[in-house]
Design a protein around this motif. Structure first.
Motif: not given
Ligand SMILES: Nc1ncnc2c1ncn2[C@@H]1O[C@H](COP(=O)(O)OP(=O)(O)OP(=O)(O)O)[C@@H](O)[C@H]1O
Ligand SMILES: [Mg+2]
Lengths: 446, 251
Positions: A94, A175, A205, A211, A235, A239, A241, A442
């Motif tokens: 995280n 994450m 992730t 996220f 990811t 998400t 980013n 992930c």
């Protein structure tokens, strides 16, 4: 949108500070004040006109300002499957640096420091103080300001003079959360004179929640040092980013950046490289494979402040479905940065009519004895090449794949870690075939 | 093996082939000559399934199959090969990877397993020797930066690799120097067998000294207007096309 975070800060800034280092706290209130003034960036800003954060920021995200332990050991659950890659392996879970407990890292030369930024600030205050926040200080940017207010920790790497790392350092951002979650972290990387390091940053992730990551990385590359920064984003599509990479290059240093987005939701990369010494070499590359409703905006800036330096920039996008891409290439050559050579290329392939690409070269050249060029193209796959291949018996789908793969080949040539290059080629090929290109450990939702 | 009956084809609504008929049997070599813009390359494109051309009328069968029903890659894997008048450069796709993919697709089409690495290398070496192709060329991207003559030689190299039943050579001689012409023509002759056939499109009788045709056709204004033996080529070389145009005009 900003309001909940402003209230959060006003109410809990003591908690935030308590769980960070005093060094990081010095500028915290000022960062917060700046964020209060600027808010989150919107598409109305020139710099952000290709990044739409409205949807991503409309949800409620948890922040872990109390630094509660996240009950997962990434060294156990995470298997990076870049076969044959020998790396020093670190995790940011995280937004916190995960304590090192991997045998592989025992071989790291003793004089090299890799730890959490918080720990570094306590153990090596003079060193951290000399560099921390020096590149962010001048940024009038809502995301950087937000990071300055909320980031409590991050990754720290120091490579002393004449030390050249024999293998890449791998930093994996993982994450992990059961609820929608936002992470802010600040990384600091310092290479002393004639040092060499390669950093591979992977974004992953683990859970199927929303996220947001807002990461700022400051890199200082001193005289004759060589720094390579690879970023692989893989990811899931919920998400967002947000990443800011700021690099300061001193004389005769070499920097290579290669920013690859294979799978994501919304991505904004701001990459700014300041060339602040003579005889530097700078290569900045990137590649995006986007489909569905992915959005990727790379905002890049290379500033030639000193003479006799070379920079090359190369970004390639392959976009399908309703995905959107943005690229800005800011190139600045100061009045006395004579004999600058700077080349910029952005090439894009749209696989259908609904995908969108917006590209903008932005050149400000004040020196007269320079060689600069830029070129941007947006097109489709070469139909005559397609027919040529089909005439040789290669089916349409396979021919398309070969062409798309070929299109990204020159970006991949700029990966100077063989195992990573091989692995990337495989991931890209799988991705272009429409197969999952996830690494083990992930989640990727389709 | 190939039977073309009354073929009409358009590009962008403009009719280029206007009722072309031709039959090619195994073991034969046919030369097609004709003035610029007559439709020679168009015929090659239509036979290989180029998507820009629309067939409006007529039939083409290849070994009894309706060729016009097949996708370009299927036609290729049925054994039709075109040596392009203008070979395409494909940056980023290596010759080796391209050839291996093509060979394996052909094998897949025929229900065979992929070729082994050693067999593939041996095949490459053997066929490179046949057209005296430089190793440097096969190590590069497909046709990228090749000279005009190198591109033509590369076409015949690919032909040798894929071992087609029907080869269409569209002006393969143009751009070749005298030595290269002999090498390429020798290559084509060595690939000749009683069960395959060749259509040679050319402007120059010189090539036909090396690759001796059984038939020479004159394609003019979208049709084959005259057919003869190899002596027709000599006659054309000497007299040009005007007399043919007059003959056609007077019909
Ligand atoms: N894409 C196109 N759009 C419109 N007309 C076309 C197109 N392609 C070919 N043509 C036309 O079709 C006609 C036949 O062209 P083709 O290339 O088949 O001639 P050719 O006999 O091969 O000539 P050359 O000897 O010059 O190679 C020409 O008039 C040409 O201009
Ligand atoms: Mg032609």
């Amino acid at each position: 949108m900003e309001k909940q975070y402003i209230n959060l800060y006003k109410q809990y800034h003591e908690t935030i500070k308590k769980h960070s280092s005093s060094l990081m706290n010095v500028s915290r209130d000022a960062s917060f004040a700046l964020f209060e003034k600027l808010g989150f960036p919107t598409t109305k800003l020139e710099k952000y006109k290709y990044t739409d954060l409205t949807d991503a920021l409309s949800y409620d995200y948890g922040l872990n300002i109390n630094r509660l332990d996240i009950p997962v050991n990434p060294y156990q659950v995470f298997k990076c499957d870049v076969p044959g890659i020998q790396s020093y392996l670190y995790f940011v879970l995280n937004d916190g640096f995960y304590p090192v407990n991997d045998k592989r890292n025992d071989e790291l030369p003793e004089s090299v420091i890799i730890c959490s930024l918080r720990e570094a600030a306590e153990k090596y205050p003079a060193l951290v103080e000399k560099y921390y926040g020096k590149l962010t200080a001048t940024k009038n940017d809502g995301l950087v300001a937000f990071n300055g207010a909320f980031a409590q920790d991050g990754f720290f790497m120091y490579v002393p003079e004449n030390i050249q790392l024999d293998r890449p350092v791998q930093l994996i951002n993982i994450m992990r959360s059961d609820v929608d979650f936002m992470a802010n972290s600040h990384n600091l990387i310092i290479l002393e004179k004639n040092a060499k390091a390669q950093l591979l940053v992977c974004d992953h992730t683990m859970d199927d929640v929303r996220f947001v990551t807002n990461r700022v990385t400051e890199v200082f590359v001193n005289e004759y040092a060589t720094y390579e920064h690879y970023k692989l984003e893989n990811t899931h599509n919920r998400t967002t980013n947000l990443s800011t990479l700021l690099i300061d290059q001193k004389a005769s240093s070499i920097v290579l950046g290669n920013i690859m987005t294979l799978h994501n939701g919304v991505t904004r990369n701001t990459i700014e490289i300041g060339i602040n010494g003579e005889h530097c070499e700078t290569t900045l590359c990137g590649m995006v494979v986007g489909d569905k409703n992915q959005q990727v905006d790379n905002y890049t800036s290379i500033r030639h402040n000193k003479p006799n330096c070379h920079s090359t920039e190369l970004f390639k996008y392959v976009l399908d479905d309703v995905s959107k891409g943005g690229f800005t290439g800011e190139l600045y050559v100061a009045r006395d940065a004579q004999k600058t050579q700077a080349y910029q290329t952005n090439k894009n392939i749209l696989l259908n009519r609904t995908a969108k690409m917006r590209t903008k070269p932005q050149l400000e050249i004040y020196a007269d004895d320079v060689k600069c060029s830029h070129g941007a193209t947006i097109g489709q796959l070469d139909e005559s090449a397609m027919f040529y291949m089909r005439q040789r018996g290669i089916p349409e789908k396979e021919a398309r794949l070969l062409l798309m793969f070929a299109f990204t080949a020159d970006v991949m040539e700029h990966i100077r870690i063989d195992a990573l290059q091989d692995r990337m080629k495989m991931l890209v090929e799988k991705r272009l075939r429409g197969e999952l290109s996830k690494c083990e450990g992930c989640v990727i939702c389709q | 093996m190939l039977e073309i009956k009354n073929l009409h084809a358009n590009i962008d609504g403009k009719e280029i082939l206007k009722g072309l008929s031709l039959e090619v049997r195994p073991g034969e070599i046919h030369a097609i000559m004709g003035p610029n813009g007559a439709g020679k390359s168009t015929l090659a494109s239509v036979l290989t399934g180029h998507p820009s051309f629309e067939v409006t009328h007529g039939e083409v069968s290849f070994h009894g199959k309706d060729l016009l029903e097949l996708a370009p890659e299927e036609r290729a894997n049925e054994g039709i090969f075109l040596s392009f008048q203008y070979p395409v450069e494909i940056p980023g796709v290596s010759m080796v990877n391209f050839m291996r993919t093509a060979i394996n697709e052909q094998r897949k089409y025929r229900g065979q397993d992929p070729i082994s690495a050693t067999d593939f290398l041996r095949l490459m070496r053997e066929k490179k020797e046949l057209v005296e192709m430089d190793n440097k060329l096969t190590n590069r991207s497909v046709n990228e930066g090749f000279s005009g003559g190198e591109k033509k030689r590369n076409e015949i190299f690919q032909m040798a690799m894929l071992d087609p039943k029907l080869s269409i050579l569209d002006e393969t001689d143009s751009g070749l120097d005298i030595d290269a012409l002999r090498i390429v023509a020798n290559g084509v002759n060595k690939l000749k067998r009683p069960d395959n056939a060749t259509i040679v499109i050319t402007h120059y009788q010189r090539l036909l000294d090396y690759i001796v045709p059984d038939f020479v056709h004159v394609l003019y204004d979208g049709r084959i207007v005259k057919t003869g033996d190899k002596n027709l080529a000599l006659e054309l070389e000497e007299k040009g096309y005007d007399w043919i145009k007059q003959e056609v005009g007077s019909i």
